[in-house]
Design a protein around this motif. Structure first.
Motif, PDB file in Angstrom:
ATOM      1  N   MET A   1       0.801  -1.201   0.000  1.00  0.00           N
ATOM      2  CA  MET A   1       0.000   0.000   0.000  1.00  0.00           C
ATOM      3  C   MET A   1       0.846   1.267   0.000  1.00  0.00           C
ATOM      4  O   MET A   1       0.638   2.173  -0.763  1.00  0.00           O
ATOM      5  CB  MET A   1      -0.951   0.006   1.183  1.00  0.00           C
ATOM      6  CG  MET A   1      -0.295  -0.314   2.506  1.00  0.00           C
ATOM      7  SD  MET A   1      -1.461  -0.335   3.871  1.00  0.00           S
ATOM      8  CE  MET A   1      -1.943   1.375   3.925  1.00  0.00           C
ATOM      9  N   SER A   2       1.867   1.327   0.832  1.00  0.00           N
ATOM     10  CA  SER A   2       2.666   2.540   0.837  1.00  0.00           C
ATOM     11  C   SER A   2       3.725   2.467  -0.255  1.00  0.00           C
ATOM     12  O   SER A   2       4.092   1.400  -0.711  1.00  0.00           O
ATOM     13  CB  SER A   2       3.330   2.729   2.192  1.00  0.00           C
ATOM     14  OG  SER A   2       4.426   1.863   2.298  1.00  0.00           O
TER      15      SER A   2
ATOM     16  N   ALA B   1       6.800   3.066  -0.126  1.00  0.00           N
ATOM     17  CA  ALA B   1       8.078   2.503   0.267  1.00  0.00           C
ATOM     18  C   ALA B   1       8.133   1.017  -0.050  1.00  0.00           C
ATOM     19  O   ALA B   1       9.188   0.428  -0.144  1.00  0.00           O
ATOM     20  CB  ALA B   1       8.305   2.713   1.739  1.00  0.00           C
ATOM     21  N   ASP B   2       6.961   0.436  -0.219  1.00  0.00           N
ATOM     22  CA  ASP B   2       6.923  -0.993  -0.496  1.00  0.00           C
ATOM     23  C   ASP B   2       7.296  -1.329  -1.921  1.00  0.00           C
ATOM     24  O   ASP B   2       7.613  -2.461  -2.227  1.00  0.00           O
ATOM     25  CB  ASP B   2       5.516  -1.519  -0.231  1.00  0.00           C
ATOM     26  CG  ASP B   2       5.397  -1.898   1.213  1.00  0.00           C
ATOM     27  OD1 ASP B   2       4.325  -2.311   1.617  1.00  0.00           O
ATOM     28  OD2 ASP B   2       6.394  -1.772   1.933  1.00  0.00           O
ATOM     29  N   ALA B   3       7.176  -0.341  -2.795  1.00  0.00           N
ATOM     30  CA  ALA B   3       7.356  -0.646  -4.198  1.00  0.00           C
ATOM     31  C   ALA B   3       8.807  -1.009  -4.476  1.00  0.00           C
ATOM     32  O   ALA B   3       9.721  -0.367  -4.012  1.00  0.00           O
ATOM     33  CB  ALA B   3       6.953   0.556  -5.035  1.00  0.00           C
ATOM     34  N   LEU B   4       8.996  -2.055  -5.233  1.00  0.00           N
ATOM     35  CA  LEU B   4      10.320  -2.395  -5.700  1.00  0.00           C
ATOM     36  C   LEU B   4      10.729  -1.341  -6.711  1.00  0.00           C
ATOM     37  O   LEU B   4       9.891  -0.618  -7.234  1.00  0.00           O
ATOM     38  CB  LEU B   4      10.280  -3.749  -6.399  1.00  0.00           C
ATOM     39  CG  LEU B   4      10.593  -4.939  -5.521  1.00  0.00           C
ATOM     40  CD1 LEU B   4      10.597  -6.184  -6.371  1.00  0.00           C
ATOM     41  CD2 LEU B   4      11.952  -4.767  -4.891  1.00  0.00           C
TER      42      LEU B   4
ATOM     43  N   ARG C   1      19.786   0.809  -4.279  1.00  0.00           N
ATOM     44  CA  ARG C   1      19.310   1.141  -2.941  1.00  0.00           C
ATOM     45  C   ARG C   1      18.693   2.525  -2.901  1.00  0.00           C
ATOM     46  O   ARG C   1      17.741   2.791  -2.190  1.00  0.00           O
ATOM     47  CB  ARG C   1      20.470   1.118  -1.938  1.00  0.00           C
ATOM     48  CG  ARG C   1      21.117  -0.217  -1.786  1.00  0.00           C
ATOM     49  CD  ARG C   1      20.550  -0.953  -0.589  1.00  0.00           C
ATOM     50  NE  ARG C   1      20.566  -2.388  -0.803  1.00  0.00           N
ATOM     51  CZ  ARG C   1      21.531  -3.190  -0.385  1.00  0.00           C
ATOM     52  NH1 ARG C   1      22.529  -2.729   0.288  1.00  0.00           N
ATOM     53  NH2 ARG C   1      21.465  -4.474  -0.614  1.00  0.00           N
TER      54      ARG C   1
END
Lengths: 332, 535
Positions: A1-2, A4-7, A330
């Motif tokens: 959902m957020s 930051a989770d996206a690869l 990163r």
């Protein structure tokens, strides 16, 4: 959902094609294979004899000691450790094999060498994992001790073995395929599977990736760390046996520079010196790269002085590429 | 305005023997009487809105108190003022010019110095070198040692610090180290000092010395932001006090306009103190009895009973010994003493983590990145971390079984099973926390110890985590919950054990377990500790 989770790849906001967004990751993961193929192509075009069956077999036999030690070193480095004593231990194991081989059957000689390797590996392992001395210092120190033991044993003379059977391990062949080369390949495969598919391999990755989290998860962190040094010790014992067998002799300073070959093989492959990330296939590729550079340059008739410069450049470039791309991945 | 080392404090020859003498004045031309102006600053981290439209003014020569519960946004705010973190929106002006970010060195030249709880003293270097770190006066490329020593002596006298210039900083007391940090700021002529809980590690005598120094600094024109949990101290020392709550700066008033009660009220806000129907503890059987847990200076003689299916909350300030208590019970503190009785079996505290796991007592640690997960590995191996042998045939890992087990766990936790192959490093805090929980659920523990399970994670993940916890406790698992978010503790715990300075100071049940009661208990102990000089 957020977000930051996206690869880096998944659902990239702009209309960047997925493959291009993923390029840095791909190069980081597989760039090393690309490097190898490029080298192979260049060397083969320069001198087609490079790819001949005989040359390949010779290389496998020639690189068997360093390659087998690199297998063990991969485990040690994956736990975030380091072992600088392998050059001394390698010579000592060869000396032990030759010494025992003068009076006893070759299998006994080789078993003795491996036992000595395991013993010093265990000593290193205990010092690093239980006493918790920095592995760098520990193994520099133990390297001196081991070298001293070999010198005392030999009084700095070479032990010659006058027994044809003793040479089988290093120089023997089956339908042209060297036994030492077969051993090398089987070590890469078997320990590659150990690393990738077993509970032990998983623990090695976990301990190297995060020692404290592994400890708090109930993994026997000290045993895992120590065991990698023992495993490396066994590899060193076998490598020393092969070397002694190839030469039918051994001495206390067999090949002090071999430590750099071993470390370079592992690191060029892309296994991280900070531990936790890497793989056995990387070590195999690293070995192929180093062997191709060394052997190919001879075949291409490049002056040894330039060889050294080119070899060094390739190593530094490979590492710079890996580090730079990791940071890029990163940073997203 | 280049910082010249000779501004704030007298040149050689001048005497500033006592506090009553006139303090050295700043010669900097102050364009305005406002040292820092913050306009409408917001900052979000993944899953958390840390600051919401904060407006703030710091007057020149003012001591400004900043209070708020843990997680109210104070740390984010001061990190931003010290240039270490960039606001999403809004702007910050220092002496009338905008503040730049991402460059601590530039920050120094702006004139703001932050003194954090974690001091930045380099223990192997001398007091002298530490005081002039990064700003040593030089002459022809060499550091001008004589000038440094002279300045050090002057400053030390002015500050009332009795430390040999060549003493190794590591051998000094915390208070002296803190003084050194302040000296570093003073010698560089910083006009704004931010002090984050400077008195927390100090004893009463050292505190009074610090108050004294703050007075001198203020008199010499330095502005100070002072953060503390000791509300009496804040009221006594500060000119004005601002209160933060949930990322908002809720009020700024002169200290005279505040009372301790009104401060606590503002910190809590108009929270409806939920009197959630709690299960009567009499209804559940004893699962775990902990007695006499003691660990060095941080935990003193803690005993309690945890019922089957109960959620026991532990409340206290940072440093109250909550984490240490959990670690002791989980076998992660070899120096801990005490006994426990689990399901009728009496024994000493577990001596290793493995031992505790075998008993069925597991800990989800406070720092999930450093203590909970192997970030370089994918989600799936992290879920299996505590039970590597459980999905193996002999020593070889059964990949299909691992996958199946991982998928089942992920479903239970609300973690997307399609992302089991993703590196843990790239996951959000909420998903990382789910992995830490999943790692332990995989072992089917009897007692689950949760240390700050919701720190820095978004609301959705929080709810999912508490749903999981409730479901498991309904099945009979005992849970001990440590959280700095007191409302969370009150909402989710059946009973609350209150700790302060390593001791248990209360056990609140039912209607009694309110945030207010907890804070009153804690502040009562903190006050007494300050009054009696205990530390």
């Amino acid at each position: 959902m957020s977000n930051a989770d996206a690869l880096p790849t998944g659902g990239a906001p702009q209309a960047v094609p997925a493959w291009r967004a993923q390029l840095p990751t791909l190069i980081r993961v597989y760039g090393i294979i690309l490097t190898l193929m490029l080298l192979l192509t260049v060397v083969t075009i320069g001198n087609p004899a490079f790819m001949s069956q005989q040359n390949v077999f010779n290389m496998a036999s020639q690189w068997a000691p360093a390659g087998i030690m690199a297998v063990g070193m991969t485990f040690v480095i994956l736990t975030g450790g380091f072992d600088l004593s392998v050059a001394s231990a390698y010579s000592l194991c060869a000396v032990v094999a030759a010494y025992v081989g003068q009076a006893h059957a070759p299998p006994i000689a080789f078993a003795a060498a491996i036992a000595v390797g395991l013993l010093f590996g265990l000593a290193n392992g205990i010092l690093v994992a239980v006493v918790r001395i920095n592995p760098f210092i520990t193994t520099v120190g133990s390297g001196f001790i081991i070298n001293g033991v070999a010198l005392v044993m030999t009084q700095n003379a070479a032990f010659l073995v006058d027994d044809e059977a003793f040479g089988m391990l290093g120089a023997g062949r089956w339908h042209g395929i060297p036994y030492s080369g077969m051993l090398l390949v089987s070590f890469l495969v078997i320990f590659g599977l150990v690393l990738a598919r077993t509970v032990y391999g998983e623990a090695v990755y976990a301990v190297g990736g995060n020692y404290e989290a592994s400890r708090l998860s109930g993994i026997r962190v000290r045993a895992v760390v120590a065991s990698t040094y023992v495993l490396l010790g066994g590899c060193v014992g076998l490598a020393g046996s092969i070397a002694a067998s190839q030469l039918s002799s051994a001495q206390a300073n067999l090949d002090p520079g071999i430590i750099f070959d071993v470390l370079t093989i592992v690191v060029v492959g892309g296994t991280s010196l900070s531990g936790g990330s890497g793989a056995m296939w990387r070590t195999a590729v690293g070995l192929a790269i180093i062997a191709t550079i060394s052997n190919g340059f001879v075949l291409l008739d490049i002056s040894p002085y330039y060889q050294s410069i080119i070899k060094g450049s390739i190593i530094v470039a490979a590492l710079a590429l890996d580090t730079g791309l990791s940071r890029l991945v990163r940073a997203r | 305005m280049s910082p010249s080392p000779e501004r704030l404090v007298p040149r050689p020859g001048a005497q500033w023997a006592t506090a009553s003498e006139p303090a050295p004045t700043l010669r900097r031309d102050l364009k305005s009487t406002v040292a820092i102006r913050v306009r409408n600053v917001s900052k979000a981290f993944p899953g958390v809105q840390a600051l919401r439209g904060v407006n703030f003014e710091l007057f020149a020569g003012e001591v400004h108190g900043l209070v708020g519960a843990n997680g109210a946004g104070k740390s984010t705010f001061i990190r931003m003022l010290s240039g270490a973190s960039r606001p999403d929106t809004g702007d910050i002006e220092v002496q009338g010019s905008p503040l730049f970010f991402d460059n601590p060195r530039q920050q120094r030249s702006v004139g703001i110095a932050a003194i954090y709880q974690e001091l930045t003293i380099i223990p192997e270097m001398s007091a002298l070198s530490n005081a002039f770190l990064g700003a040593a006066p030089s002459r022809f490329f060499f550091t001008d040692r004589r000038r440094m020593e002279r300045r050090f002596a002057e400053l030390a006298e002015w500050m009332g610090l009795k430390v040999a210039a060549h003493a190794k900083a590591g051998t000094l007391s915390v208070a002296q180290q803190q003084m050194l940090e302040i000296m570093r700021a003073v010698q560089a002529d910083q006009s704004v000092l931010i002090m984050d809980e400077p008195t927390a590690p100090l004893g009463p005598y050292e505190r009074s010395r610090l108050y004294d120094l703050i007075g001198r600094l203020k008199a010499s024109g330095v502005s100070i932001i002072f953060i503390s949990h000791d509300l009496d101290e804040v009221l006594r020392l500060c000119d004005r006090v601002s209160v933060m709550r949930e990322g908002l700066l809720v009020a700024t008033k002169p200290a005279a306009g505040w009372s301790k009660d009104s401060l606590v009220g503002a910190m809590l806000g108009n929270v409806e103190i939920t009197a959630a129907p709690r299960r009567a503890r009499a209804g559940c059987d004893e699962l775990l009895r902990v007695s006499g847990v003691t660990l060095g200076d941080s935990v003193a003689d803690i005993s309690f009973i945890l019922g089957a299916g109960e959620v026991l909350g532990i409340a206290g300030l940072v440093g109250a010994g909550r984490t240490e208590l959990l670690r002791a019970i989980a076998g992660a503190e070899p120096g801990a003493r005490g006994a426990l009785r689990l399901a009728g079996v009496e024994r000493a505290l577990p001596w290793t983590v493995r031992d505790a796991i075998r008993l069925g007592v597991v800990l989800a640690p406070e720092d999930r990145k450093r203590q909970g997960l192997v970030l370089s590995r994918a989600a799936l191996p992290n879920l299996m971390l505590a039970d590597l042998g459980g999905v193996a045939v002999g020593l070889v890992i059964d990949r299909a079984a691992t996958r199946a087990r991982g998928t089942a766990l992920a479903r239970q936790l609300g973690f997307d099973p399609n992302r089991l192959g993703v590196e843990a490093l790239t996951l959000s805090g909420g998903n990382q926390q789910k992995l830490v929980l999943g790692k332990w659920l995989n072992r089917k523990p009897r007692v689950l110890l949760l240390d700050e399970p919701t720190r820095g994670i978004d609301l959705g993940a929080k709810q999912e985590i508490f749903q999981t916890i409730r479901r498991l406790s309904a099945e009979g698992m005992g849970v001990i919950l440590v959280s700095s978010d007191l409302e969370e503790v009150v909402e989710h715990a059946d009973r609350v054990l209150v700790m302060a300075r390593g001791r248990q100071i209360g056990l609140l049940e039912g209607e009694d377990a309110t945030v207010e009661r907890i804070l009153n208990l804690i502040f009562a102990v903190e006050d007494r500790a300050i009054a009696t000089g205990a530390n």
